[in-house]
Design an enzyme around this catalytic site. Structure first.
Site, PDB file in Angstrom:
ATOM      1  N   ARG A  48       0.839  -1.216   0.000  1.00  0.00           N
ATOM      2  CA  ARG A  48       0.000   0.000   0.000  1.00  0.00           C
ATOM      3  C   ARG A  48       0.873   1.264   0.000  1.00  0.00           C
ATOM      4  O   ARG A  48       0.552   2.246   0.671  1.00  0.00           O
ATOM      5  CB  ARG A  48      -0.930   0.047   1.221  1.00  0.00           C
ATOM      6  CG  ARG A  48      -2.032  -0.983   1.211  1.00  0.00           C
ATOM      7  CD  ARG A  48      -3.013  -0.731   0.071  1.00  0.00           C
ATOM      8  NE  ARG A  48      -4.150  -1.623   0.163  1.00  0.00           N
ATOM      9  CZ  ARG A  48      -4.137  -2.913  -0.220  1.00  0.00           C
ATOM     10  NH1 ARG A  48      -3.057  -3.436  -0.755  1.00  0.00           N
ATOM     11  NH2 ARG A  48      -5.234  -3.638  -0.092  1.00  0.00           N
ATOM     12  N   SER A  56     -10.615  -0.416   3.033  1.00  0.00           N
ATOM     13  CA  SER A  56      -9.900  -0.569   4.311  1.00  0.00           C
ATOM     14  C   SER A  56      -9.504   0.810   4.826  1.00  0.00           C
ATOM     15  O   SER A  56      -8.858   1.567   4.111  1.00  0.00           O
ATOM     16  CB  SER A  56      -8.630  -1.402   4.123  1.00  0.00           C
ATOM     17  OG  SER A  56      -8.929  -2.672   3.632  1.00  0.00           O
ATOM     18  N   GLU A  77      -5.260   4.362   5.892  1.00  0.00           N
ATOM     19  CA  GLU A  77      -4.901   3.992   4.520  1.00  0.00           C
ATOM     20  C   GLU A  77      -5.340   5.058   3.508  1.00  0.00           C
ATOM     21  O   GLU A  77      -4.559   5.402   2.619  1.00  0.00           O
ATOM     22  CB  GLU A  77      -5.496   2.609   4.223  1.00  0.00           C
ATOM     23  CG  GLU A  77      -4.900   1.899   3.052  1.00  0.00           C
ATOM     24  CD  GLU A  77      -5.620   2.235   1.785  1.00  0.00           C
ATOM     25  OE1 GLU A  77      -4.955   2.308   0.746  1.00  0.00           O
ATOM     26  OE2 GLU A  77      -6.845   2.455   1.829  1.00  0.00           O
TER      27      GLU A  77
HETATM   28  N1  EPU Z   1     -10.921 -10.370  10.269  1.00  0.00           N
HETATM   29  C1  EPU Z   1     -11.703 -10.484  11.380  1.00  0.00           C
HETATM   30  N2  EPU Z   1     -12.738  -9.608  11.548  1.00  0.00           N
HETATM   31  C2  EPU Z   1     -13.018  -8.641  10.656  1.00  0.00           C
HETATM   32  C3  EPU Z   1     -12.230  -8.516   9.499  1.00  0.00           C
HETATM   33  C4  EPU Z   1     -11.162  -9.399   9.323  1.00  0.00           C
HETATM   34  O1  EPU Z   1     -11.474 -11.338  12.219  1.00  0.00           O
HETATM   35  O2  EPU Z   1     -13.975  -7.888  10.894  1.00  0.00           O
HETATM   36  C5  EPU Z   1      -9.825 -11.325  10.082  1.00  0.00           C
HETATM   37  C6  EPU Z   1     -10.271 -12.622   9.440  1.00  0.00           C
HETATM   38  O3  EPU Z   1      -9.546 -13.680  10.020  1.00  0.00           O
HETATM   39  C7  EPU Z   1      -9.799 -12.496   8.016  1.00  0.00           C
HETATM   40  C8  EPU Z   1      -8.551 -11.643   8.159  1.00  0.00           C
HETATM   41  O4  EPU Z   1      -8.833 -10.775   9.248  1.00  0.00           O
HETATM   42  O5  EPU Z   1      -9.520 -13.732   7.453  1.00  0.00           O
HETATM   43  C9  EPU Z   1      -8.205 -10.835   6.940  1.00  0.00           C
HETATM   44  O6  EPU Z   1      -9.364 -10.173   6.445  1.00  0.00           O
HETATM   45  P1  EPU Z   1      -9.599  -9.963   4.868  1.00  0.00           P
HETATM   46  O7  EPU Z   1      -9.330 -11.217   4.123  1.00  0.00           O
HETATM   47  O8  EPU Z   1     -10.938  -9.324   4.670  1.00  0.00           O
HETATM   48  O9  EPU Z   1      -8.439  -8.989   4.441  1.00  0.00           O
HETATM   49  P2  EPU Z   1      -7.855  -7.673   5.122  1.00  0.00           P
HETATM   50  O10 EPU Z   1      -6.454  -7.988   5.536  1.00  0.00           O
HETATM   51  O11 EPU Z   1      -8.767  -7.139   6.138  1.00  0.00           O
HETATM   52  C10 EPU Z   1      -6.764  -6.803   2.910  1.00  0.00           C
HETATM   53  C11 EPU Z   1      -6.775  -5.518   2.132  1.00  0.00           C
HETATM   54  C12 EPU Z   1      -8.058  -5.399   1.322  1.00  0.00           C
HETATM   55  C13 EPU Z   1      -8.157  -6.597   0.382  1.00  0.00           C
HETATM   56  C14 EPU Z   1      -8.143  -7.880   1.218  1.00  0.00           C
HETATM   57  C15 EPU Z   1      -8.097  -9.118   0.353  1.00  0.00           C
HETATM   58  C16 EPU Z   1      -5.437  -3.940   3.387  1.00  0.00           C
HETATM   59  C17 EPU Z   1      -5.415  -2.692   4.223  1.00  0.00           C
HETATM   60  N3  EPU Z   1      -6.633  -4.380   3.014  1.00  0.00           N
HETATM   61  O12 EPU Z   1      -7.827  -6.679   3.858  1.00  0.00           O
HETATM   62  O13 EPU Z   1      -7.945  -4.199   0.554  1.00  0.00           O
HETATM   63  O14 EPU Z   1      -9.342  -6.540  -0.384  1.00  0.00           O
HETATM   64  O15 EPU Z   1      -6.944  -7.903   2.039  1.00  0.00           O
HETATM   65  O16 EPU Z   1      -6.833  -9.254  -0.202  1.00  0.00           O
HETATM   66  O17 EPU Z   1      -4.372  -4.473   3.076  1.00  0.00           O
HETATM   67  C18 EPU Z   1      -8.426  -1.863   0.572  1.00  0.00           C
HETATM   68  O18 EPU Z   1      -7.217  -1.661   0.527  1.00  0.00           O
HETATM   69  O19 EPU Z   1      -9.244  -0.895   0.596  1.00  0.00           O
HETATM   70  C19 EPU Z   1      -8.937  -3.227   0.627  1.00  0.00           C
HETATM   71  C20 EPU Z   1     -10.226  -3.514   0.730  1.00  0.00           C
END
Ligand code: EPU
Length: 327
Positions: free
Chosen positions: A149, A225, A320
């Site tokens: 990012r 995010s 972000e």
């Molecule tokens: N989780 C929870 N509770 C929540 C949300 C997440 O427990 O409310 C845990 C779950 O275990 C889940 C893990 O966190 O498996 C990761 O969540 P998720 O797969 O939704 O991914 P993220 O790390 O929260 C990142 C990116 C997203 C991207 C997804 C998929 C960043 C800041 N965000 O989110 O990007 O779509 O991975 O690759 O790196 C964005 O940048 O705007 C964005 C949406």
């Protein structure tokens, strides 16, 4: 995030000449500039005392070069439409990045990424206009210094360039990137054979997964995010893991990237609502603004969440999206 705010001046630039004229005007009048693409990754914290420039440059060319197809896209083209055009042509490389809101010009700034793929994986080069001079400058992938990012356009290049055109190269020897757990789960529960995966099928899966947990910004205003996933060293990771064995974290080189959504969720904020702003029920990392409230309310909520996560886990959350005017 669908926030009402006024800029002192506004320019809609649909050509390089327009863009140069807008920059001249800002320079002559000593105005700060707010570059606008799709507007999906900025938070307006109040009225902007300068010139908002909508970068509306259009144009999309796909050029088969034998081993790869080069995509040349003007900054004002919509990112998701570009992804869908590439998969419709049978090209692989962008499918994991389907449905990311915003325009192409913004994509390199934060090196957009999702489901195990980042823009940098297919990025070749870009052309930007230097704000101080109106000159066009080319940047290679290396010069962009992409990170998680992050790019030099968020560091020393911040506010110095307006991205005009981005060039991507999609290899014809494409390999699917489907190791991300949510994709694996989707394919197994929908009975999709992993050996027949086409870019189009992966894009469909990504769209379905995103739709299941990320609110559509057109329906529920949000900036995706709201925080980056924090990266901590191995000592901090080990001590957190001891206190919270169920911590969600991924190895990132010598360090560990923590799932900020998990931290915020564990701190009890998922689904929280206050005065028309809140935390998304399906994804705690996404702040929502269903009440179309002003940016300062979002910022207050974000600061409360960050302070609470710091108190409970000792981890700093870094926003972000970009704030205008800055905080
Ligand atoms: N989780 C929870 N509770 C929540 C949300 C997440 O427990 O409310 C845990 C779950 O275990 C889940 C893990 O966190 O498996 C990761 O969540 P998720 O797969 O939704 O991914 P993220 O790390 O929260 C990142 C990116 C997203 C991207 C997804 C998929 C960043 C800041 N965000 O989110 O990007 O779509 O991975 O690759 O790196 C964005 O940048 O705007 C964005 C949406």
């Amino acid at each position: 995030m669908t926030i009402a705010a006024r800029a002192k001046y506004f320019a809609d630039a649909t050509s390089l000449e327009d863009l140069r004229a807008a920059l001249d005007f800002a320079r002559e009048n000593q105005l700060p500039i707010l570059p606008l693409g799709g507007g999906s990754n900025i938070v307006l914290t109040g009225d902007f005392p300068g010139l908002a420039v909508h970068v509306g440059l259009k144009g999309l060319v796909l050029d088969d070069q034998g081993d790869y197809t080069q995509i040349t896209a003007a900054a004002g083209e919509n990112w998701h439409q570009l992804v869908m055009r590439s998969v419709a042509e049978g090209l692989g490389g962008l499918e994991n990045l389907a449905l990311i809101p915003g325009n192409i010009g913004a994509a390199p700034i934060q090196n957009i990424g999702a489901y195990g793929v980042e823009l940098k994986d297919s990025f070749h080069s870009l052309t930007a206009m230097e704000v101080a001079t109106g000159n066009l400058v080319e940047f290679s992938a290396e010069e962009c210094r992409f990170g998680y990012r992050d790019s030099m356009f968020k560091q020393d290049g911040r506010d110095r360039y307006l991205i005009c055109e981005v060039r991507l190269r999609l290899s014809h020897s494409w390999q699917p990137q489907v190791s991300y757990p949510a994709l694996q789960q989707y394919f197994s529960s929908n009975g999709v054979a992993m050996d027949t995966l086409k870019p189009e099928v992966i894009a469909e899966a990504v769209i379905a997964i995103r739709n299941s947990k990320l609110p559509n910004p057109v329906q529920i205003p949000n900036a995706g995010s709201f925080f980056k996933n924090p990266v901590v060293d191995v000592d901090q990771y080990t001590s957190l893991r001891q206190q919270h064995p169920e911590l969600v974290a991924y190895a990132a080189g010598d360090n560990w990237k923590l799932a900020a959504g998990w931290l915020i969720d564990q701190a009890g904020w998922r689904g929280f609502e206050r005065d028309g702003v809140g935390v998304h029920k399906q994804q705690a990392l996404v702040l929502v603004n269903p009440g179309h409230r002003c940016g300062s309310q979002i910022v207050r909520l974000a600061m409360d969440i960050a302070a609470d996560v710091k108190a409970k886990f000792g981890v700093d959350l870094e926003p972000e999206p970009r704030f205008y005017p800055g905080l």
